[in-house]
Design an enzyme around this catalytic site. Sequence first.
Site, short mmCIF file in Angstrom:
data_model
loop_
_atom_site.label_atom_id
_atom_site.label_comp_id
_atom_site.label_asym_id
_atom_site.label_seq_id
_atom_site.Cartn_x
_atom_site.Cartn_y
_atom_site.Cartn_z
N HIS A 205 -37.04 -68.50 33.51
CA HIS A 205 -38.05 -67.36 33.47
C HIS A 205 -37.91 -66.33 34.67
CE1 HIS A 205 -40.34 -69.84 36.30
NE2 HIS A 205 -40.71 -68.84 36.84
C1 UD1 Z 1 -44.71 -65.03 37.73
C2 UD1 Z 1 -44.58 -65.08 39.00
C3 UD1 Z 1 -43.55 -66.33 39.14
C4 UD1 Z 1 -43.94 -67.69 38.34
C5 UD1 Z 1 -44.12 -67.15 37.10
C6 UD1 Z 1 -44.70 -68.35 36.21
C7 UD1 Z 1 -44.65 -63.32 40.44
C8 UD1 Z 1 -43.94 -62.25 41.27
N1 UD1 Z 1 -44.07 -63.85 39.65
O1 UD1 Z 1 -43.74 -64.56 36.99
O2 UD1 Z 1 -43.42 -66.69 40.45
O3 UD1 Z 1 -43.04 -68.44 38.47
O4 UD1 Z 1 -45.26 -66.11 37.01
O5 UD1 Z 1 -44.84 -68.07 34.83
O6 UD1 Z 1 -45.62 -63.23 40.64
N2 UD1 Z 1 -46.91 -61.99 30.04
C9 UD1 Z 1 -47.31 -62.04 28.95
N3 UD1 Z 1 -48.58 -63.10 28.94
C10 UD1 Z 1 -49.02 -63.49 30.08
C11 UD1 Z 1 -48.66 -63.00 31.37
C12 UD1 Z 1 -47.22 -62.24 31.35
O7 UD1 Z 1 -47.09 -61.98 27.72
O8 UD1 Z 1 -50.42 -64.12 30.18
C13 UD1 Z 1 -45.50 -60.83 30.13
C14 UD1 Z 1 -45.86 -59.50 30.49
O9 UD1 Z 1 -44.98 -58.60 29.63
C15 UD1 Z 1 -45.47 -59.40 31.85
C16 UD1 Z 1 -44.33 -60.65 31.95
O10 UD1 Z 1 -44.74 -61.62 31.13
O11 UD1 Z 1 -45.13 -58.20 32.06
C17 UD1 Z 1 -44.00 -61.19 33.34
O12 UD1 Z 1 -45.41 -61.52 33.98
P1 UD1 Z 1 -45.63 -61.67 35.46
O13 UD1 Z 1 -46.79 -62.26 35.79
O14 UD1 Z 1 -45.49 -60.06 35.89
O15 UD1 Z 1 -44.44 -62.47 35.91
P2 UD1 Z 1 -43.78 -63.71 35.55
O16 UD1 Z 1 -42.50 -63.51 35.00
O17 UD1 Z 1 -44.61 -64.51 34.65
#
Ligand code: UD1
Length: 363
Positions: A205
Amino acid sequence: MPQVSLIAAARPNFMKVAPLMRALRHQRIDASLIHTGQHYDRQMSGDFFEQLGIPEPDVNLEVGSGSHIYQIAEVMRRLEEVYDRRRPDAVVVVGDVNSTLAATLAAVKLNIPVAHVEAGLRSRDRGMPEEVNRVLVDAVSQWLFVSEPAGLENLRREGVPDDRAFLVGNIMIDTLLAHIEEARQRRVFERYGVRPRQYALLTLHRPSNVDSPERLRGILQAASVVARSMPVLFPIHPRTAQRLQASGLADDSLCNGYTPLPPLGYFDAIGLIDAARLVLTDSGGVQEETTALRVPCLTLRENTERPITITEGSNRLVGCHAQDIEQAISDVLALPERLGNPPPLWDGAAAVRIARILRNVLQ
Ligand code: UD1
């Protein structure tokens, strides 16, 4: 009774918050739980609360997804009012996600001291969003709880006085040890049609791996090499799912090299890690869980902030180029099925140590 606000935000936080909530309350610290809502899907959040017995958050900021700047700014803005209303004696943050940084900055600006759990880890790669978060959070936190000796060294080098840093062990492993027997009894591998120690598990991820179609393709190519000798289970993070679609890799013949799964709940995740022959990952938490369970792990990154998983554990850094990964896979399959040793203080009692220290300093 001292009052603290504990911040939860994203999937890897929940395993750390669960034992902390219990230990803080046991030490007669009035702990309230604030969920920033950075992760919000049932599979990324709600299921973990249920499975780990975490109480309903007292507050949910429902920030959701957005750019990093939006996430950090919005968590800070929404927390200001919550902190002002509650005036906790301390804020406790865990890990290195964007909400960890936002919650820390907001507290410090309101003169509320911060305790950081999982402090001191450094990849020395400032291109990783988490590394920037770690450095900034540690620079302004009052109490720093560290999971491995390298973390203490890093903090010392950055000028943190010794009396503010505490080597307490790994809180994520508290949760792993508390639930692994139950996970084993569930024999989750049967549900996925694989046999113990006869499959590989892949998790991916990190933006550095999944946002570049070229890198993603290289990693999937390496996975397809493993797939010649055993099934590769691939639970797909939402970010990775989006990138696979956008780059067309979801429809590529490379997808024959793995079995795609939705994001897993906690029991399924640790059950599948525990019974795997081999884990390929770019996650920090999975590097720790494989070390605790002695499962061979190849980390698809150039660096790790968790060096003890290599020096004492079962982890090896292999980067993200197909050839290097393929070589490492054939090396590791020639080794015993279980490798390394769990580090000292990864013993299930980190949260208790943290809560005792907080009880003393908050008297
Ligand atoms: C975040 C953390 C990362 C951690 C990871 C675990 C930061 C910078 N990154 O990354 O350190 O290892 O979480 O998962 O804080 N999304 C969904 N559903 C959700 C949440 C997110 O669909 O419940 C999708 C959204 O499109 C979002 C993307 O995933 O834009 C990324 O989510 P985000 O929380 O920004 O970062 P992660 O890549 O999950």
